[in-house]
Motif scaffolding. Structure first.
Motif, short mmCIF file in Angstrom:
data_model
loop_
_atom_site.label_atom_id
_atom_site.label_comp_id
_atom_site.label_asym_id
_atom_site.label_seq_id
_atom_site.Cartn_x
_atom_site.Cartn_y
_atom_site.Cartn_z
N ASN A 1 60.43 16.14 56.32
CA ASN A 1 59.55 15.29 57.10
C ASN A 1 59.30 13.97 56.36
N PRO A 2 59.68 12.84 56.96
CA PRO A 2 59.55 11.55 56.26
C PRO A 2 58.13 11.19 55.85
N TYR A 3 57.12 11.66 56.56
CA TYR A 3 55.75 11.39 56.14
C TYR A 3 55.51 11.97 54.75
N HIS A 4 56.01 13.17 54.51
CA HIS A 4 55.87 13.82 53.22
C HIS A 4 56.71 13.10 52.17
N VAL A 5 57.90 12.73 52.55
CA VAL A 5 58.83 12.09 51.62
C VAL A 5 58.25 10.77 51.11
N LYS B 1 51.90 24.78 44.70
CA LYS B 1 52.05 23.44 45.27
C LYS B 1 50.69 22.83 45.56
N GLN B 2 50.66 21.51 45.49
CA GLN B 2 49.45 20.78 45.87
C GLN B 2 49.46 20.57 47.39
N THR B 3 48.27 20.54 47.95
CA THR B 3 48.14 20.25 49.37
C THR B 3 47.57 18.84 49.53
N ARG B 4 48.28 18.00 50.25
CA ARG B 4 47.85 16.61 50.41
C ARG B 4 47.83 16.26 51.90
N SER B 5 46.84 15.49 52.28
CA SER B 5 46.78 15.00 53.65
C SER B 5 47.54 13.69 53.75
N VAL B 6 47.88 13.33 54.96
CA VAL B 6 48.54 12.05 55.23
C VAL B 6 47.54 11.16 55.95
N PRO B 7 46.97 10.17 55.25
CA PRO B 7 45.99 9.29 55.91
C PRO B 7 46.62 8.56 57.08
N TRP C 1 65.45 13.01 63.66
CA TRP C 1 65.30 14.39 63.19
C TRP C 1 64.14 15.12 63.86
N GLY C 2 63.43 14.44 64.76
CA GLY C 2 62.41 15.11 65.55
C GLY C 2 61.17 15.50 64.77
N TYR C 3 60.76 14.67 63.82
CA TYR C 3 59.56 15.00 63.03
C TYR C 3 58.35 14.32 63.64
N ALA C 4 57.23 15.05 63.65
CA ALA C 4 55.97 14.54 64.18
C ALA C 4 54.99 14.30 63.05
N ARG C 5 53.98 13.50 63.33
CA ARG C 5 52.95 13.21 62.33
C ARG C 5 52.25 14.52 61.95
N PRO C 6 52.20 14.86 60.65
CA PRO C 6 51.57 16.10 60.23
C PRO C 6 50.07 15.97 60.10
N VAL C 7 49.41 17.12 60.14
CA VAL C 7 47.96 17.14 59.89
C VAL C 7 47.71 17.09 58.40
N ALA C 8 48.53 17.83 57.63
CA ALA C 8 48.38 17.86 56.16
C ALA C 8 49.76 17.99 55.57
N ASN C 9 49.89 17.54 54.36
CA ASN C 9 51.17 17.55 53.64
C ASN C 9 51.12 18.53 52.50
N ARG C 10 52.03 19.49 52.51
CA ARG C 10 52.16 20.41 51.38
C ARG C 10 53.28 19.91 50.50
N GLU C 11 52.93 19.54 49.27
CA GLU C 11 53.90 18.96 48.35
C GLU C 11 54.90 20.03 47.91
#
Length: 373
Positions: free
Chosen positions: A232-236, A335-341, A359-369
């Motif tokens: 997921n590019p938001y995480h990347v 793993k750390q859990t991080r949100s995506v502001p 790649w069909g990725y949607a905006r996540p609620v939270a990011n797991r590193e």
């Protein structure tokens, strides 16, 4: 942060000289480190020459080396995690820390100094909390940066020219055909030496910088096989920001501009992904497979088995067993859990919108590193 021995300490004099001439001198406080690099390069000249001769007489064995398997994917997409899972496969080998740090000398001098060199290996990667052992799989870019130009690491080491060196190292922007050919020769030499060191086994290579270079890699090895991992590019995006900040703190020899690093991250991801999509579309199904990090995380052994089946790897059961042993060895990693502001998500959507759609990725609620990226 305590700095490790600088990676350019393993460079040959010609590469070190050219890199310095192209990028300028380090800050004054890093001149002792530069003196160590120069001294190392000169003191190793006899062993480097001897190893060159040794490799030359092994030309027949080098010619029989199977084409490598490449793990591709943008930084922080899970490439290291996948590398660790596949690296224990029977019949495969990879570059460990000593070959990566001493690409010109690891077969002879590196073998003689192995106990001393193993003590110099840091306990962790520095860009995250993943442990490093003397046999841990390493990407080949550090070795290539000590053997030839271009390399994106030259921009990391000398960030006054960060954008230029990143573009050269990732996309060959501004490189002459002779420079690209020199890079291909260095990659082939290093890979063949890694194979020789393991009795001729097939080499598994992980390097995010190779993601946009399928065409150049196939010019060296037409039968090479590729595994691309996408996340997921938001995480990347956020993880790549942290990675480059940590990496520059560790090995940069000049001051660096965070705004320029940010700009390069935003421009590089779409170019890398576009090149990969374009260059992989003509590959046969047994030469290229794409997996998602999220699928690998949810079902690592099933994903490894699917890769082995798709690419026709030998002893798939042995590969799955090795992957399970690795998972057991890192079971304590958390793993750390991080949100995506929202403001970060908007940046990603503005700059990487086509890739999100592809790649069909949607905006996540939270990011797991991810554990290994």
């Amino acid at each position: 942060m305590t700095r490790p021995i600088h990676p350019l300490t393993g460079a040959d004099p010609a590469t070190l000289f050219r890199v310095l001439m192209q990028n300028g001198s380090p800050r004054a406080k890093f001149l002792p480190a530069l003196s160590g690099m120069v001294a190392s390069a000169l003191l190793r000249l006899p062993s480097t020459g001897l190893e060159r001769a040794y490799v030359e007489v092994r030309a027949e064995a080098r010619a029989q080396m199977p084409a490598p398997i490449f793990i591709l994917g943008h930084w922080r997409s899970g490439t290291t995690h996948l590398f660790n899972l596949l690296s224990g496969a029977p019949g495969l080998t990879y570059a460990a820390p000593v070959p990566t740090g001493m690409p010109w000398d690891f077969l002879l001098l590196g073998r003689a100094l192995r106990p001393l060199l193993h003590r110099a290996i840091p306990d962790e990667r520095g860009i995250d909390a993943m442990t490093v052992t003397p046999n841990a799989p390493q990407e080949d870019e550090i070795a290539l940066a000590s053997m030839t130009r271009p390399s994106y690491y030259h921009g990391v080491y000398f960030p006054r020219r960060f954008r230029e060196q990143m573009r050269r190292g990732l996309f060959f922007d501004g490189c002459t055909p002779a420079e690209v050919a020199g890079w291909q020769r260095a990659l082939r030499l290093f890979t063949e030496k890694v194979s020789l060191n393991a009795g001729g086994r097939q080499v598994l290579i992980k390097n995010p910088a190779h993601t946009a270079k399928i065409r150049q890699l196939r010019a060296v090895w037409p039968d090479a096989r590729f595994v691309h991992i996408v996340r997921n590019p938001y995480h990347v995006y956020q993880s790549t920001q942290r990675m480059f900040a940590a990496l520059l703190d560790m090995v940069a020899l000049q001051d660096w501009d965070p705004a320029e690093v940010e700009a390069v991250i935003l421009e590089s991801y779409p170019r890398m992904m576009d090149a990969l999509v374009s260059d992989s579309c003509e590959l046969a199904s047994d030469r290229f497979i794409e997996v998602r990090f999220e699928t690998l995380e949810a079902d690592p052994l099933g994903t490894v088995a699917a890769i082995a089946d798709r690419l026709g790897l030998a002893d798939p059961e042995g590969l799955v067993s090795a992957a399970k042993r690795h998972l057991d060895s890192v079971s304590g990693y958390r793993k750390q859990t991080r949100s995506v502001p929202p403001e970060v998500a908007e940046i990603v959507e503005h700059h990487w919108g086509r890739q999100l759609e592809h790649w069909g990725y949607a905006r996540p609620v939270a990011n797991r590193e991810g554990a290994g990226s």
